[in-house]
Design a protein around this motif. Structure first.
Motif, PDB file in Angstrom:
ATOM      1  N   GLN A 126       0.242 -90.978  54.958  1.00  0.00           N
ATOM      2  CA  GLN A 126       0.156 -91.787  53.736  1.00  0.00           C
ATOM      3  C   GLN A 126       1.025 -91.148  52.648  1.00  0.00           C
ATOM      4  OE1 GLN A 126      -4.050 -92.482  52.737  1.00  0.00           O
ATOM      5  NE2 GLN A 126      -4.531 -91.976  54.833  1.00  0.00           N
ATOM      6  N   PRO A 127       2.090 -91.823  52.254  1.00  0.00           N
ATOM      7  CA  PRO A 127       3.050 -91.246  51.312  1.00  0.00           C
ATOM      8  C   PRO A 127       2.406 -90.678  50.045  1.00  0.00           C
ATOM      9  CG  PRO A 127       3.747 -93.448  51.996  1.00  0.00           C
ATOM     10  CD  PRO A 127       2.415 -93.209  52.612  1.00  0.00           C
ATOM     11  N   GLU A 128       1.377 -91.322  49.529  1.00  0.00           N
ATOM     12  CA  GLU A 128       0.782 -90.853  48.258  1.00  0.00           C
ATOM     13  C   GLU A 128       0.028 -89.526  48.422  1.00  0.00           C
ATOM     14  OE1 GLU A 128      -0.175 -93.440  50.027  1.00  0.00           O
ATOM     15  OE2 GLU A 128      -2.298 -93.936  49.779  1.00  0.00           O
ATOM     16  N   HIS A 129      -0.287 -89.152  49.662  1.00  0.00           N
ATOM     17  CA  HIS A 129      -1.028 -87.897  49.885  1.00  0.00           C
ATOM     18  C   HIS A 129      -0.159 -86.808  50.514  1.00  0.00           C
ATOM     19  CE1 HIS A 129      -4.754 -89.633  48.676  1.00  0.00           C
ATOM     20  NE2 HIS A 129      -4.736 -90.548  49.620  1.00  0.00           N
ATOM     21  N   LYS A 130       1.101 -87.142  50.802  1.00  0.00           N
ATOM     22  CA  LYS A 130       1.936 -86.223  51.565  1.00  0.00           C
ATOM     23  C   LYS A 130       2.137 -84.876  50.850  1.00  0.00           C
ATOM     24  CE  LYS A 130       5.647 -86.407  54.789  1.00  0.00           C
ATOM     25  NZ  LYS A 130       7.065 -86.267  54.717  1.00  0.00           N
ATOM     26  N   ALA A 131       2.285 -84.911  49.526  1.00  0.00           N
ATOM     27  CA  ALA A 131       2.578 -83.680  48.770  1.00  0.00           C
ATOM     28  C   ALA A 131       1.503 -82.622  48.996  1.00  0.00           C
ATOM     29  CB  ALA A 131       2.705 -83.991  47.289  1.00  0.00           C
ATOM     30  N   TRP A 132       0.239 -82.972  48.782  1.00  0.00           N
ATOM     31  CA  TRP A 132      -0.780 -81.937  48.934  1.00  0.00           C
ATOM     32  C   TRP A 132      -1.055 -81.646  50.393  1.00  0.00           C
ATOM     33  CZ3 TRP A 132      -5.311 -81.791  51.491  1.00  0.00           C
ATOM     34  CH2 TRP A 132      -5.986 -82.969  51.742  1.00  0.00           C
ATOM     35  N   ALA A 133      -0.875 -82.648  51.262  1.00  0.00           N
ATOM     36  CA  ALA A 133      -1.150 -82.430  52.687  1.00  0.00           C
ATOM     37  C   ALA A 133      -0.188 -81.384  53.266  1.00  0.00           C
ATOM     38  CB  ALA A 133      -1.050 -83.747  53.438  1.00  0.00           C
ATOM     39  N   GLU A 134       1.061 -81.386  52.798  1.00  0.00           N
ATOM     40  CA  GLU A 134       2.027 -80.364  53.268  1.00  0.00           C
ATOM     41  C   GLU A 134       1.621 -78.969  52.780  1.00  0.00           C
ATOM     42  OE1 GLU A 134       5.826 -81.905  52.106  1.00  0.00           O
ATOM     43  OE2 GLU A 134       5.945 -83.152  53.912  1.00  0.00           O
ATOM     44  N   GLU A 135       1.226 -78.890  51.521  1.00  0.00           N
ATOM     45  CA  GLU A 135       0.774 -77.596  50.980  1.00  0.00           C
ATOM     46  C   GLU A 135      -0.505 -77.135  51.673  1.00  0.00           C
ATOM     47  OE1 GLU A 135       0.285 -77.513  46.759  1.00  0.00           O
ATOM     48  OE2 GLU A 135       2.301 -78.217  46.371  1.00  0.00           O
ATOM     49  N   ALA A 136      -1.296 -78.119  52.089  1.00  0.00           N
ATOM     50  CA  ALA A 136      -2.617 -77.821  52.656  1.00  0.00           C
ATOM     51  C   ALA A 136      -2.542 -76.994  53.928  1.00  0.00           C
ATOM     52  CB  ALA A 136      -3.369 -79.117  52.924  1.00  0.00           C
ATOM     53  N   LEU A 137      -1.409 -77.044  54.618  1.00  0.00           N
ATOM     54  CA  LEU A 137      -1.256 -76.240  55.837  1.00  0.00           C
ATOM     55  C   LEU A 137      -1.406 -74.755  55.522  1.00  0.00           C
ATOM     56  CD1 LEU A 137       1.759 -78.167  57.377  1.00  0.00           C
ATOM     57  CD2 LEU A 137      -0.562 -78.108  58.290  1.00  0.00           C
ATOM     58  N   SER A 138      -0.988 -74.361  54.319  1.00  0.00           N
ATOM     59  CA  SER A 138      -1.047 -72.946  53.944  1.00  0.00           C
ATOM     60  C   SER A 138      -2.456 -72.524  53.515  1.00  0.00           C
ATOM     61  CB  SER A 138      -0.052 -72.659  52.820  1.00  0.00           C
ATOM     62  OG  SER A 138      -0.448 -73.335  51.650  1.00  0.00           O
ATOM     63  N   ALA A 139      -3.390 -73.453  53.512  1.00  0.00           N
ATOM     64  CA  ALA A 139      -4.758 -73.113  53.100  1.00  0.00           C
ATOM     65  C   ALA A 139      -5.569 -72.507  54.246  1.00  0.00           C
ATOM     66  CB  ALA A 139      -5.467 -74.357  52.576  1.00  0.00           C
ATOM     67  N   GLU A 140      -4.985 -72.485  55.434  1.00  0.00           N
ATOM     68  CA  GLU A 140      -5.661 -71.897  56.599  1.00  0.00           C
ATOM     69  C   GLU A 140      -6.141 -70.474  56.267  1.00  0.00           C
ATOM     70  OE1 GLU A 140      -6.046 -73.785  59.320  1.00  0.00           O
ATOM     71  OE2 GLU A 140      -7.179 -72.179  60.277  1.00  0.00           O
ATOM     72  N   GLY A 141      -7.374 -70.175  56.604  1.00  0.00           N
ATOM     73  CA  GLY A 141      -7.895 -68.808  56.358  1.00  0.00           C
ATOM     74  C   GLY A 141      -8.511 -68.616  54.976  1.00  0.00           C
ATOM     75  N   HIS A 142      -8.443 -69.647  54.141  1.00  0.00           N
ATOM     76  CA  HIS A 142      -9.024 -69.550  52.791  1.00  0.00           C
ATOM     77  C   HIS A 142     -10.352 -70.311  52.718  1.00  0.00           C
ATOM     78  CE1 HIS A 142      -5.522 -67.772  50.673  1.00  0.00           C
ATOM     79  NE2 HIS A 142      -4.828 -68.390  51.616  1.00  0.00           N
ATOM     80  N   PRO A 143     -11.251 -69.917  51.837  1.00  0.00           N
ATOM     81  CA  PRO A 143     -11.126 -68.792  50.929  1.00  0.00           C
ATOM     82  C   PRO A 143     -11.203 -67.458  51.689  1.00  0.00           C
ATOM     83  CG  PRO A 143     -13.247 -69.904  50.613  1.00  0.00           C
ATOM     84  CD  PRO A 143     -12.487 -70.691  51.620  1.00  0.00           C
ATOM     85  N   ASP A 144     -10.308 -66.532  51.305  1.00  0.00           N
ATOM     86  CA  ASP A 144     -10.291 -65.216  51.956  1.00  0.00           C
ATOM     87  C   ASP A 144     -10.934 -64.176  51.019  1.00  0.00           C
ATOM     88  OD1 ASP A 144      -8.417 -64.698  49.991  1.00  0.00           O
ATOM     89  OD2 ASP A 144      -6.704 -64.695  51.375  1.00  0.00           O
ATOM     90  N   GLN A 145     -10.847 -62.922  51.408  1.00  0.00           N
ATOM     91  CA  GLN A 145     -11.491 -61.854  50.618  1.00  0.00           C
ATOM     92  C   GLN A 145     -10.960 -61.794  49.190  1.00  0.00           C
ATOM     93  OE1 GLN A 145     -14.228 -60.261  51.455  1.00  0.00           O
ATOM     94  NE2 GLN A 145     -14.124 -61.501  53.289  1.00  0.00           N
ATOM     95  N   HIS A 146      -9.652 -62.066  49.023  1.00  0.00           N
ATOM     96  CA  HIS A 146      -9.074 -62.038  47.668  1.00  0.00           C
ATOM     97  C   HIS A 146      -9.642 -63.169  46.815  1.00  0.00           C
ATOM     98  CE1 HIS A 146      -6.233 -58.928  48.628  1.00  0.00           C
ATOM     99  NE2 HIS A 146      -5.863 -59.587  49.719  1.00  0.00           N
ATOM    100  N   ASP A 147      -9.758 -64.338  47.436  1.00  0.00           N
ATOM    101  CA  ASP A 147     -10.308 -65.492  46.707  1.00  0.00           C
ATOM    102  C   ASP A 147     -11.747 -65.197  46.259  1.00  0.00           C
ATOM    103  OD1 ASP A 147      -7.982 -67.050  47.248  1.00  0.00           O
ATOM    104  OD2 ASP A 147      -8.776 -67.572  49.228  1.00  0.00           O
ATOM    105  N   LEU A 148     -12.521 -64.604  47.157  1.00  0.00           N
ATOM    106  CA  LEU A 148     -13.924 -64.302  46.836  1.00  0.00           C
ATOM    107  C   LEU A 148     -13.997 -63.263  45.714  1.00  0.00           C
ATOM    108  CD1 LEU A 148     -15.535 -64.192  50.404  1.00  0.00           C
ATOM    109  CD2 LEU A 148     -15.461 -66.109  48.835  1.00  0.00           C
ATOM    110  N   ALA A 149     -13.111 -62.275  45.780  1.00  0.00           N
ATOM    111  CA  ALA A 149     -13.084 -61.244  44.728  1.00  0.00           C
ATOM    112  C   ALA A 149     -12.674 -61.876  43.391  1.00  0.00           C
ATOM    113  CB  ALA A 149     -12.116 -60.133  45.113  1.00  0.00           C
ATOM    114  N   ASP A 150     -11.707 -62.781  43.433  1.00  0.00           N
ATOM    115  CA  ASP A 150     -11.284 -63.449  42.191  1.00  0.00           C
ATOM    116  C   ASP A 150     -12.396 -64.336  41.637  1.00  0.00           C
ATOM    117  OD1 ASP A 150      -8.875 -62.199  42.474  1.00  0.00           O
ATOM    118  OD2 ASP A 150      -7.768 -63.972  43.156  1.00  0.00           O
TER     119      ASP A 150
END
Ligand SMILES: Cc1cc2nc3c(=O)[nH]c(=O)nc-3n(C[C@H](O)[C@H](O)[C@H](O)COP(=O)(O)O)c2cc1C
Length: 164
Positions: A126-150
Motif C-alpha cells: 500500500q503506497p501510503e504505508h510504504k515509508a514506515w514499512a521500509e523503516e520498520a524492517l530495522s525495528a527487528e530486535g527492539h525494544p532492546d536493552q538500550h531502549d529499556l534503559a532510555d
C-alpha cells in the motif's frame, strides 16, 4: 505522590517499555493495561503508552486519553516500527498531545518496536504505508536493552519534573 503506568500493547513491545518505566519509578505506583483502569483521578502522574498505528494513536487509546481528568500530568510513551526521532512517530505524539489538550503533558518517549513480518508485507503493497514499512524492517530486535534503559531514564526525568 502516586504514579499510574498504563498501556495498550498488541504484541508486547509497548508493555516491555511500560514495565521498564514502572521499575524506574520510586514513588507509589501502579501498572495496568488501559482496559483495566477504572479511575485515573487519584494519580498525580499518568504514564500512557501505545503502539503507533497508522502514524497515530490506536482507537482503543484515544477514548482513554480524552477521558483523562482536566489538569492531570501526563507522560506519553510509544513504540513504533519507523526510526526513532523521525517524522512519523512524531506525528503520533502530536496527535496524542492534541487529544490531551486539557491536561499537562510533561514529556514523551518513543523507541522502535519489532513489527510483525506479515504486517510489513501487507503494508509494503500500500503506497501510503510504504515509508514506515521500509523503516520498520530495522525495528527487528527492539525494544532492546538500550531502549529499556532510555525508557527508565525518561521515567526518572518525568518524576523529577513532577516533584520539582
Ligand atoms: C495495524 C498496525 C499499524 C501500524 N502502523 C504503524 C505506523 O504507522 N508507523 C510505525 O512506525 N509503526 C506502525 N506499526 C508498528 C507498531 O507500532 C510497532 O510494531 C509497535 O512496537 C507494536 O507495539 P505492541 O507490541 O505494543 O503492540 C503498526 C502496527 C500495526 C499492527
Amino acid at each position: 505522590m502516586k504514579a499510574l503506568v498504563t498501556y495498550y500493547s498488541e504484541t508486547g513491545n509497548t508493555e516491555k517499555i511500560a514495565r521498564a518505566i514502572y521499575e524506574a519509578i520510586h514513588i507509589e505506583k501502579e501498572l495496568k493495561p488501559i482496559k483495566d483502569v477504572q479511575n485515573a483521578k487519584s494519580f498525580d502522574i499518568i504514564f500512557c503508552g501505545f503502539p503507533c498505528h497508522a502514524h497515530s494513536v490506536p482507537v482503543k487509546v484515544t477514548s482513554f486519553i480524552k477521558g483523562i481528568p482536566e489538569g492531570k500530568k501526563i507522560a506519553f510513551f510509544s513504540t513504533h516500527g519507523s526510526l526513532r526521532g523521525g517524522q512519523l512517530p512524531k506525528q503520533a505524539f502530536e496527535h496524542a498531545i492534541g487529544l490531551a489538550s486539557k491536561t499537562k503533558v510533561l514529556g514523551h518517549f518513543g523507541c522502535q518496536g519489532k513489527v510483525d513480518r506479515k504486517v510489513i508485507d501487507a503494508l509494503m503493497k500500500q503506497p501510503e504505508h510504504k515509508a514506515w514499512a521500509e523503516e520498520a524492517l530495522s525495528a527487528e530486535g527492539h525494544p532492546d536493552q538500550h531502549d529499556l534503559a532510555d525508557g527508565k531514564k525518561f521515567a526518572s526525568d518525568m518524576i523529577t519534573k513532577l516533584t520539582k
